[in-house]
Design a protein around this motif. Structure first.
Motif, PDB file in Angstrom:
ATOM      1  N   ALA A 164     -14.828 -36.616  -2.442  1.00 44.31           N
ATOM      2  CA  ALA A 164     -14.516 -36.941  -3.835  1.00 44.31           C
ATOM      3  C   ALA A 164     -13.441 -36.018  -4.393  1.00 44.31           C
ATOM      4  O   ALA A 164     -12.537 -36.458  -5.126  1.00 44.31           O
ATOM      5  CB  ALA A 164     -15.783 -36.852  -4.687  1.00 44.31           C
ATOM      6  N   VAL A 165     -13.510 -34.738  -4.053  1.00 47.23           N
ATOM      7  CA  VAL A 165     -12.496 -33.792  -4.544  1.00 47.23           C
ATOM      8  C   VAL A 165     -11.138 -34.094  -3.905  1.00 47.23           C
ATOM      9  O   VAL A 165     -10.101 -34.062  -4.580  1.00 47.23           O
ATOM     10  CB  VAL A 165     -12.924 -32.341  -4.272  1.00 47.23           C
ATOM     11  N   LEU A 166     -11.133 -34.400  -2.621  1.00 45.36           N
ATOM     12  CA  LEU A 166      -9.868 -34.754  -1.976  1.00 45.36           C
ATOM     13  C   LEU A 166      -9.264 -35.996  -2.622  1.00 45.36           C
ATOM     14  O   LEU A 166      -8.049 -36.039  -2.904  1.00 45.36           O
ATOM     15  CB  LEU A 166     -10.084 -35.003  -0.478  1.00 45.36           C
ATOM     16  N   LYS A 167     -10.085 -36.993  -2.875  1.00 47.39           N
ATOM     17  CA  LYS A 167      -9.593 -38.227  -3.503  1.00 47.39           C
ATOM     18  C   LYS A 167      -9.047 -37.945  -4.894  1.00 47.39           C
ATOM     19  O   LYS A 167      -7.997 -38.468  -5.287  1.00 47.39           O
ATOM     20  CB  LYS A 167     -10.708 -39.258  -3.578  1.00 47.39           C
ATOM     21  N   GLU A 168      -9.736 -37.102  -5.648  1.00 42.20           N
ATOM     22  CA  GLU A 168      -9.299 -36.759  -6.997  1.00 42.20           C
ATOM     23  C   GLU A 168      -7.903 -36.137  -6.995  1.00 42.20           C
ATOM     24  O   GLU A 168      -7.104 -36.377  -7.910  1.00 42.20           O
ATOM     25  CB  GLU A 168     -10.302 -35.783  -7.611  1.00 42.20           C
ATOM     26  N   HIS A 169      -7.606 -35.345  -5.978  1.00 43.52           N
ATOM     27  CA  HIS A 169      -6.300 -34.692  -5.906  1.00 43.52           C
ATOM     28  C   HIS A 169      -5.230 -35.599  -5.297  1.00 43.52           C
ATOM     29  O   HIS A 169      -4.036 -35.397  -5.551  1.00 43.52           O
ATOM     30  CB  HIS A 169      -6.407 -33.391  -5.103  1.00 43.52           C
ATOM     31  N   CYS A 170      -5.637 -36.581  -4.501  1.00 41.09           N
ATOM     32  CA  CYS A 170      -4.671 -37.507  -3.905  1.00 41.09           C
ATOM     33  C   CYS A 170      -4.254 -38.615  -4.877  1.00 41.09           C
ATOM     34  O   CYS A 170      -3.085 -39.024  -4.903  1.00 41.09           O
ATOM     35  CB  CYS A 170      -5.251 -38.158  -2.651  1.00 41.09           C
ATOM     36  N   ASP A 171      -5.191 -39.104  -5.671  1.00 40.91           N
ATOM     37  CA  ASP A 171      -4.972 -40.310  -6.474  1.00 40.91           C
ATOM     38  C   ASP A 171      -3.780 -40.238  -7.424  1.00 40.91           C
ATOM     39  O   ASP A 171      -3.082 -41.256  -7.601  1.00 40.91           O
ATOM     40  CB  ASP A 171      -6.236 -40.669  -7.244  1.00 40.91           C
ATOM     41  N   PRO A 172      -3.500 -39.088  -8.069  1.00 40.50           N
ATOM     42  CA  PRO A 172      -2.332 -39.067  -8.953  1.00 40.50           C
ATOM     43  C   PRO A 172      -1.012 -39.349  -8.245  1.00 40.50           C
ATOM     44  O   PRO A 172      -0.018 -39.694  -8.896  1.00 40.50           O
ATOM     45  CB  PRO A 172      -2.348 -37.643  -9.526  1.00 40.50           C
ATOM     46  N   HIS A 173      -0.994 -39.234  -6.937  1.00 45.00           N
ATOM     47  CA  HIS A 173       0.230 -39.444  -6.174  1.00 45.00           C
ATOM     48  C   HIS A 173       0.310 -40.848  -5.580  1.00 45.00           C
ATOM     49  O   HIS A 173       1.306 -41.197  -4.944  1.00 45.00           O
ATOM     50  CB  HIS A 173       0.326 -38.404  -5.056  1.00 45.00           C
ATOM     51  N   GLY A 174      -0.719 -41.648  -5.799  1.00 42.02           N
ATOM     52  CA  GLY A 174      -0.727 -43.006  -5.277  1.00 42.02           C
ATOM     53  C   GLY A 174      -2.120 -43.398  -4.838  1.00 42.02           C
ATOM     54  O   GLY A 174      -2.745 -42.669  -4.050  1.00 42.02           O
ATOM     55  N   ASP A 216       6.950 -35.314  -2.335  1.00 40.39           N
ATOM     56  CA  ASP A 216       6.170 -34.999  -1.141  1.00 40.39           C
ATOM     57  C   ASP A 216       5.659 -33.564  -1.181  1.00 40.39           C
ATOM     58  O   ASP A 216       4.542 -33.269  -0.744  1.00 40.39           O
ATOM     59  CB  ASP A 216       7.009 -35.229   0.117  1.00 40.39           C
ATOM     60  N   PHE A 217       6.468 -32.655  -1.719  1.00 38.10           N
ATOM     61  CA  PHE A 217       6.039 -31.267  -1.875  1.00 38.10           C
ATOM     62  C   PHE A 217       4.919 -31.164  -2.895  1.00 38.10           C
ATOM     63  O   PHE A 217       3.934 -30.436  -2.691  1.00 38.10           O
ATOM     64  CB  PHE A 217       7.230 -30.408  -2.288  1.00 38.10           C
ATOM     65  N   ALA A 218       5.024 -31.907  -3.995  1.00 36.49           N
ATOM     66  CA  ALA A 218       3.971 -31.893  -5.016  1.00 36.49           C
ATOM     67  C   ALA A 218       2.655 -32.398  -4.444  1.00 36.49           C
ATOM     68  O   ALA A 218       1.578 -31.840  -4.727  1.00 36.49           O
ATOM     69  CB  ALA A 218       4.391 -32.749  -6.216  1.00 36.49           C
ATOM     70  N   PHE A 219       2.718 -33.444  -3.637  1.00 37.36           N
ATOM     71  CA  PHE A 219       1.494 -33.939  -3.000  1.00 37.36           C
ATOM     72  C   PHE A 219       0.901 -32.897  -2.069  1.00 37.36           C
ATOM     73  O   PHE A 219      -0.313 -32.641  -2.078  1.00 37.36           O
ATOM     74  CB  PHE A 219       1.785 -35.224  -2.223  1.00 37.36           C
ATOM     75  N   THR A 220       1.741 -32.271  -1.263  1.00 34.27           N
ATOM     76  CA  THR A 220       1.264 -31.261  -0.327  1.00 34.27           C
ATOM     77  C   THR A 220       0.626 -30.092  -1.068  1.00 34.27           C
ATOM     78  O   THR A 220      -0.394 -29.539  -0.628  1.00 34.27           O
ATOM     79  CB  THR A 220       2.423 -30.788   0.564  1.00 34.27           C
ATOM     80  N   GLN A 221       1.193 -29.703  -2.198  1.00 34.40           N
ATOM     81  CA  GLN A 221       0.588 -28.646  -3.004  1.00 34.40           C
ATOM     82  C   GLN A 221      -0.802 -29.051  -3.492  1.00 34.40           C
ATOM     83  O   GLN A 221      -1.736 -28.239  -3.483  1.00 34.40           O
ATOM     84  CB  GLN A 221       1.485 -28.316  -4.196  1.00 34.40           C
ATOM     85  N   ASP A 222      -0.965 -30.305  -3.908  1.00 36.58           N
ATOM     86  CA  ASP A 222      -2.271 -30.741  -4.393  1.00 36.58           C
ATOM     87  C   ASP A 222      -3.299 -30.833  -3.273  1.00 36.58           C
ATOM     88  O   ASP A 222      -4.495 -30.624  -3.503  1.00 36.58           O
ATOM     89  CB  ASP A 222      -2.152 -32.073  -5.133  1.00 36.58           C
ATOM     90  N   VAL A 223      -2.857 -31.131  -2.073  1.00 38.25           N
ATOM     91  CA  VAL A 223      -3.774 -31.076  -0.932  1.00 38.25           C
ATOM     92  C   VAL A 223      -4.286 -29.652  -0.762  1.00 38.25           C
ATOM     93  O   VAL A 223      -5.474 -29.418  -0.532  1.00 38.25           O
ATOM     94  CB  VAL A 223      -3.080 -31.568   0.354  1.00 38.25           C
ATOM     95  N   GLY A 224      -3.404 -28.668  -0.905  1.00 33.35           N
ATOM     96  CA  GLY A 224      -3.825 -27.272  -0.839  1.00 33.35           C
ATOM     97  C   GLY A 224      -4.736 -26.886  -1.988  1.00 33.35           C
ATOM     98  O   GLY A 224      -5.732 -26.181  -1.799  1.00 33.35           O
ATOM     99  N   ARG A 225      -4.418 -27.343  -3.200  1.00 36.86           N
ATOM    100  CA  ARG A 225      -5.235 -27.016  -4.371  1.00 36.86           C
ATOM    101  C   ARG A 225      -6.632 -27.616  -4.278  1.00 36.86           C
ATOM    102  O   ARG A 225      -7.583 -27.100  -4.871  1.00 36.86           O
ATOM    103  CB  ARG A 225      -4.558 -27.517  -5.640  1.00 36.86           C
ATOM    104  N   ALA A 226      -6.773 -28.715  -3.570  1.00 35.49           N
ATOM    105  CA  ALA A 226      -8.072 -29.372  -3.455  1.00 35.49           C
ATOM    106  C   ALA A 226      -9.050 -28.578  -2.609  1.00 35.49           C
ATOM    107  O   ALA A 226     -10.272 -28.749  -2.738  1.00 35.49           O
ATOM    108  CB  ALA A 226      -7.895 -30.769  -2.850  1.00 35.49           C
TER     109      ALA A 226
END
Length: 293
Positions: A164-174, A216-226
């Motif tokens: 759920a946390v991973l999805k929460e951080h992925c969803d804003p990017h698509g 793509d960098f913003a998405f990668t950062q959110d993967v790390g933040r998750a």
């Protein structure tokens, strides 16, 4: 392409280092909060260096390893920024996944990233893996990474929370990213010779280049933040649970599965060893103790 990417390389490398610092601080705080007669674990930090085939400096990083803590039996958090010339095997492996016409003529590369693996004292607390990275060559650039949960004793609540946390951080990017990268993780972290998954999954992506580096960098950062909110919730629920010798046995056998996967299939392990990076840093992911039935 080189000049315009100098700033982007620096930003990516700095971000991976900041994420490393946040995770190390959070893990040491977790050790402090646990209490008990054993001393709180602390990371031992070692500088790593990569040498090119001619012996010249080719970058390096930091290997941070904690052993024998109150919560963590062994955890490593590595960051590196390396550069040099790709060997023929590495070029062939990359070319098999993407069009890299021209790379054989100029196999220059630059790569930076963070890699983390945690093996826990309590068998009820899941092991975990996370990494994110940026890769650059004269003909292409891309991001990759992800995280996955590896419990020896599975709890549906932990699996649901982590995803759920991973999805929460992925969803804003698509909205398509989490299901697509979840499926990719299920495929990637499968152990063919055991006919089973390594754990309960997560997300995995590689070769990410939409043409928009900032996105793509913003998405990668959110993967790390998750990572921290996804993992620490599982740790807090399980770290005080009593466990038996049977539970410990299950944990050690599961670690054997983890070691098999990392040594036989993992792309990062293969790339690190083939390109001359510090072997101790590359093999940091291996558990301190494991068993095979």
């Amino acid at each position: 392409m080189t000049d315009q990417f100098d700033d982007r390389k620096a930003r990516a490398s700095q971000w991976f280092r900041r994420l490393r610092d946040e995770i190390v601080a959070a893990f040491e705080a977790l050790e402090d909060a646990q209490g008990g007669p054993a001393p709180a674990g602390r990371f031992e930090v070692t500088e790593t260096r990569r040498q090119s085939e001619d012996g010249s400096d080719a970058g390096g990083g930091l290997m941070s390893v904690m052993r024998g803590g109150r919560v963590f039996e062994k955890v490593g958090v590595n960051v590196s920024t390396v550069h040099g010339q790709l060997g023929e095997r590495a070029v062939a492996a990359m070319a098999a996944r993407k069009d890299l016409s021209g790379l054989k003529d100029d196999p220059t590369f630059w790569a930076s990233g963070i890699s983390l693996v945690a093996h826990m004292q309590n068998p009820h607390v899941p092991a975990v893996h996370m990494n994110t990275r940026m890769f650059w060559t004269p003909v292409a650039w891309w991001f990759g990474g992800g995280s996955d949960l590896n419990p020896a004793i599975e709890y549906a609540e932990d699996t649901e929370h982590f995803h759920a946390v991973l999805k929460e951080h992925c969803d804003p990017h698509g909205a398509d990213l989490y299901p697509r990268f979840k499926d990719w993780a299920d495929e990637y972290f499968y152990v063919p010779h055991r006919h089973r998954a390594r754990g309960v999954g997560g997300i995995f992506y590689d070769d990410l280049n939409t043409g928009d580096w900032e996105a793509d960098f913003a998405f990668t950062q959110d993967v790390g933040r998750a990572f921290l909110p996804a993992f620490l919730g599982c740790v807090e629920r399980r770290k005080h649970m009593p466990f038996t010798e049977e539970d410990r046995e299950r944990q050690l056998v599961h670690r054997g599965l983890y070691a098999e996967y990392n040594l036989v299939y993992d792309r990062g392990t293969k790339f690190g060893l083939e390109t001359g990076h510090d072997a101790n840093a590359v093999l940091m992911s291996l558990p301190p103790i494991a068993k095979w039935t």
